[in-house]
Scaffold this motif. Structure first.
Motif, short mmCIF file in Angstrom:
data_model
loop_
_atom_site.label_atom_id
_atom_site.label_comp_id
_atom_site.label_asym_id
_atom_site.label_seq_id
_atom_site.Cartn_x
_atom_site.Cartn_y
_atom_site.Cartn_z
N ARG A 58 0.78 -1.19 0.01
CA ARG A 58 -0.15 -0.16 -0.18
C ARG A 58 0.90 1.18 -0.01
O ARG A 58 0.60 2.35 -0.85
CB ARG A 58 -0.95 -0.06 1.25
N LEU A 59 1.98 1.27 0.90
CA LEU A 59 2.90 2.45 0.75
C LEU A 59 3.55 2.68 -0.65
O LEU A 59 3.65 3.70 -0.93
CB LEU A 59 3.89 2.23 1.91
N ASP A 60 3.95 1.44 -1.16
CA ASP A 60 4.59 1.42 -2.59
C ASP A 60 3.68 2.24 -3.47
O ASP A 60 3.94 3.02 -4.30
CB ASP A 60 4.90 0.11 -2.95
N ALA A 61 2.38 1.85 -3.49
CA ALA A 61 1.22 2.45 -4.54
C ALA A 61 1.33 4.03 -4.28
O ALA A 61 0.96 4.72 -5.23
CB ALA A 61 0.13 1.99 -4.19
N LEU A 62 1.44 4.25 -3.21
CA LEU A 62 1.53 5.75 -2.91
C LEU A 62 2.64 6.43 -3.36
O LEU A 62 2.90 7.49 -4.01
CB LEU A 62 1.03 6.23 -1.42
N ALA A 63 3.67 5.88 -2.86
CA ALA A 63 5.13 6.25 -3.21
C ALA A 63 5.39 6.42 -4.91
O ALA A 63 5.82 7.50 -5.22
CB ALA A 63 6.15 5.84 -2.63
N GLN A 64 4.96 5.60 -5.48
CA GLN A 64 5.11 5.49 -6.90
C GLN A 64 4.47 6.53 -7.71
O GLN A 64 4.86 6.93 -8.73
CB GLN A 64 4.34 4.17 -7.54
N VAL A 65 3.38 7.17 -7.07
CA VAL A 65 2.63 8.13 -7.80
C VAL A 65 3.32 9.52 -7.15
O VAL A 65 2.60 10.86 -7.45
CB VAL A 65 1.20 8.24 -8.02
N THR A 66 3.83 9.70 -6.22
CA THR A 66 4.41 10.75 -5.48
C THR A 66 5.46 11.56 -6.53
O THR A 66 6.42 10.82 -7.15
CB THR A 66 4.97 10.62 -4.14
N PRO A 67 5.29 12.73 -6.96
CA PRO A 67 6.31 13.59 -7.89
C PRO A 67 7.66 13.63 -7.39
O PRO A 67 7.90 13.57 -6.10
CB PRO A 67 5.69 14.91 -7.84
N ARG A 68 8.22 13.07 -8.36
CA ARG A 68 9.81 13.31 -8.10
C ARG A 68 10.38 12.29 -7.20
O ARG A 68 11.44 12.49 -6.46
CB ARG A 68 10.39 14.57 -7.55
#
Length: 132
Positions: A58-68
């Motif tokens: 779940r964290l990875d899904a959020l981090a993957q769409v975080t800019p930069r």
């Protein structure tokens, strides 16, 4: 006077280029977080969260769409991932390592350059956790 100005500008450019282009060594940054309790640091943050076994995914899904933000090393399947997130203007890198340990997610976010991150890592990690 002009020579001194050019030297200063050249030095500023060289430092900026180094910050943006310096390689990130996974052997140095992709290490298991030694986190037992939440802790706010001058240059980062540590978090321990009971997420269930899918917390890292779940964290990875959020981090993957975080800019930069990009993955430096690891994967959900490995059980540990280190991300590099760069600031918008200068490109300072911040490193976040997250490790799934059973139902517990251990996260360590820290800066690479300087003595303080002005709460940037705390804000980013707490935002991710808030969205989970």
């Amino acid at each position: 006077m002009k020579i001194a100005l050019w030297l200063v500008l050249g030095l500023v450019f060289a430092i900026g280029a180094y910050i943006r282009l310096a390689p990130s060594d996974p052997a140095r940054w992709h290490i298991a977080p030694q986190v037992e309790a939440d802790k706010d640091l001058k240059g980062g943050v540590m978090r321990v969260v009971e997420t269930g076994p899918d917390g890292l995914a779940r964290l990875d899904a959020l981090a993957q769409v975080t800019p930069r933000t990009s993955v430096l090393a690891g994967s959900v399947d490995d059980g540990m991932i280190t991300y590099v997130t760069r600031t918008k203007v200068i490109g300072f890198p911040d490193y976040t390592t997250a490790q799934q340990d059973g139902d517990t997610l251990r996260i360590y976010g820290r800066l690479r350059f300087g003595g303080s991150d002005f709460g940037v890592n705390k804000a980013q990690i707490d935002a991710w956790l808030g969205q989970m």
